[in-house]
Enzyme design. Structure first.
Site, PDB file in Angstrom:
ATOM      1  N   ARG A   1      10.419  -0.848  -4.886  1.00  0.00           N
ATOM      2  CA  ARG A   1       9.225  -0.922  -5.754  1.00  0.00           C
ATOM      3  C   ARG A   1       9.151   0.377  -6.559  1.00  0.00           C
ATOM      4  NH1 ARG A   1       3.658  -3.008  -3.424  1.00  0.00           N
ATOM      5  NH2 ARG A   1       3.424  -3.748  -5.566  1.00  0.00           N
TER       6      ARG A   1
ATOM      7  N   ASP B   1      -1.363   4.860  -6.452  1.00  0.00           N
ATOM      8  CA  ASP B   1       0.076   4.740  -6.191  1.00  0.00           C
ATOM      9  C   ASP B   1       0.873   5.909  -6.744  1.00  0.00           C
ATOM     10  OD1 ASP B   1      -1.070   1.864  -6.124  1.00  0.00           O
ATOM     11  OD2 ASP B   1       0.829   1.803  -5.045  1.00  0.00           O
TER      12      ASP B   1
ATOM     13  N   ASN C   1      -2.902   2.776 -10.301  1.00  0.00           N
ATOM     14  CA  ASN C   1      -3.348   2.004  -9.136  1.00  0.00           C
ATOM     15  C   ASN C   1      -3.307   0.531  -9.525  1.00  0.00           C
ATOM     16  OD1 ASN C   1      -4.366   1.872  -6.402  1.00  0.00           O
ATOM     17  ND2 ASN C   1      -6.322   1.241  -7.279  1.00  0.00           N
TER      18      ASN C   1
ATOM     19  N   GLN D   1      -5.501  -8.960  -2.814  1.00  0.00           N
ATOM     20  CA  GLN D   1      -5.547  -7.956  -1.737  1.00  0.00           C
ATOM     21  C   GLN D   1      -6.997  -7.615  -1.366  1.00  0.00           C
ATOM     22  OE1 GLN D   1      -3.527  -7.817  -4.387  1.00  0.00           O
ATOM     23  NE2 GLN D   1      -1.634  -6.749  -3.968  1.00  0.00           N
TER      24      GLN D   1
ATOM     25  N   GLY E   1       0.876  -1.171   0.000  1.00  0.00           N
ATOM     26  CA  GLY E   1       0.000   0.000   0.000  1.00  0.00           C
ATOM     27  C   GLY E   1       0.909   1.215   0.000  1.00  0.00           C
TER      28      GLY E   1
END
Ligand code: MRU
Length: 350
Positions: free
Chosen positions: A91, A238, A248, A197, A49
């Site tokens: 990431r 994101d 996202n 998720q 997240g």
């Protein structure tokens, strides 16, 4: 609301994370002591997240820096840049990761008379990033709640809940706040392949909060919209580009396209820490590609696909700004102008 903390700094200068890969079956906390521990936990999505990754990176950098000794402030500064570059590579899509490390950099570049003083300031800044995120998420929740009918049917994708942030979440924040205020939402949670998720985390978080949640497979979102079960779609993000294009979790852009077809509002909940004005459009957002085994091998003891099959596993997609009804930040709700253009700034004015 009851609050499950997903990232915490301890007095022993370690970082404790809730291992999100084991939910909902197991609530296990892992202790991270080194930059490698933190890097690996982020890559494995034990902590995940966008805002939670930022907090973990800030705490992680501090934990790594605090476990060494230094001959001088310059020495510590040099090592800070090494740690920053290392953690930033864990990431690529969520900009909060780099944003949080840059917040620490703003501290490092000030003038410090001792190593101890600088370390203390870094710890305090990392703590402030976490505290601030909780305030930001609550504000997003209040702005979003004001847009929703009391008995709204809501569709959400992936997990933008409390465990993806310091507290409240982004897309789920209005649902938690609405529950406290007596709203009776009906939530549809997309399972969110390949790593589930939505099924493992969103359905679990909403159940814990006693919010009416129905789990659907990703390919069922069109039928629930067609059947009139959905009044609004709420998703996290994101990275938001300057023109409002938004990255996202993979599958988000498809939802936005379907929502447009059925005339359902599509809201993106975005802390300003997720806005990247240096990125002009979504085409510039780097999309993380993950191991194909997540598609072929993850959920059964036996492989779920024929051996050797080719895979393509992008973890995110970009939703074009023309499909977004509004971007909800801690500062308010940002709508496109009469030409359908968003003007996104770091401190969005609405
Ligand atoms: O790969 P993940 O699980 O980190 O992806 C997370 C998402 O896409 C979330 O929607 C986003 O980070 C917002 S979390 C408040």
């Amino acid at each position: 609301m009851s609050h499950i903390e997903s990232v915490r700094l301890t007095d022993e200068q370690t970082l404790v994370i809730l291992d999100q890969t084991l939910l909902p079956g197991e609530t296990t906390y892992n202790t991270l002591r080194t930059k490698e521990d933190v890097f690996n936990a982020i890559v494995a999505l034990q902590v995940r997240g966008a805002p939670a990754i930022g907090i973990a990176a800030a705490y992680g950098a501090y934990v790594e820096l605090a476990r060494h000794s230094y001959a001088s402030v310059d020495d510590l500064t040099r090592y800070f840049y090494e740690v920053k570059a290392y953690l930033a590579a864990s990431r690529p899509t969520a900009v909060n990761l780099v944003w949080a490390l840059e917040r620490l950099e703003q501290v490092v570049v000030q003038s410090w008379s001792s190593v101890e003083e600088l370390l203390l300031a870094l710890r305090e800044e990392a703590e402030e990033i976490r505290r601030e995120d909780a305030r930001v998420c609550e504000a997003i929740g209040r702005h979003a709640l004001a847009l929703l009918p009391h008995d709204a049917g809501i569709l959400t994708h992936c997990n933008a809940g409390g465990i993806a942030t310091a507290k409240y979440g982004t897309a789920l924040a209005p649902l938690f706040l609405g529950k406290e205020a007596g709203y009776s939402f009906r939530v549809y949670a997309d399972e969110t392949r390949p790593l589930l998720q939505g099924a493992r985390l969103t359905a679990w978080e909403l159940q814990q909060a006693d919010i009416d949640v129905t789990l659907i497979c990703d390919n069922m979102s069109s039928i629930v919209m067609q059947q009139g079960k959905v009044d609004a779609i709420l998703v996290g993000c994101d990275r938001v580009a300057a023109n409002g294009d938004t990255a996202n979790k993979i599958g988000t852009s498809g939802l936005a396209i379907i929502a447009k077809h059925y005339g359902i509002p599509f809201y993106v909940c975005a802390p300003t820490s997720t806005i990247d004005v240096a990125c002009l459009t979504g085409a510039e957002i780097e999309i993380e590609e993950r191991n194909g085994a997540e598609i072929t091998d993850t959920w059964y003891e036996k492989p779920m696909a024929p051996a050797g099959v080719k895979t393509y596993n992008p973890a995110f997609d970009v939703t074009d700004h023309s499909l977004i009804t509004a971007i909800i930040t801690e500062n308010g709700v940002l709508y496109p102008d009469e030409n359908g253009q968003f003007e996104v700034r770091q401190h969005v004015e609405v």
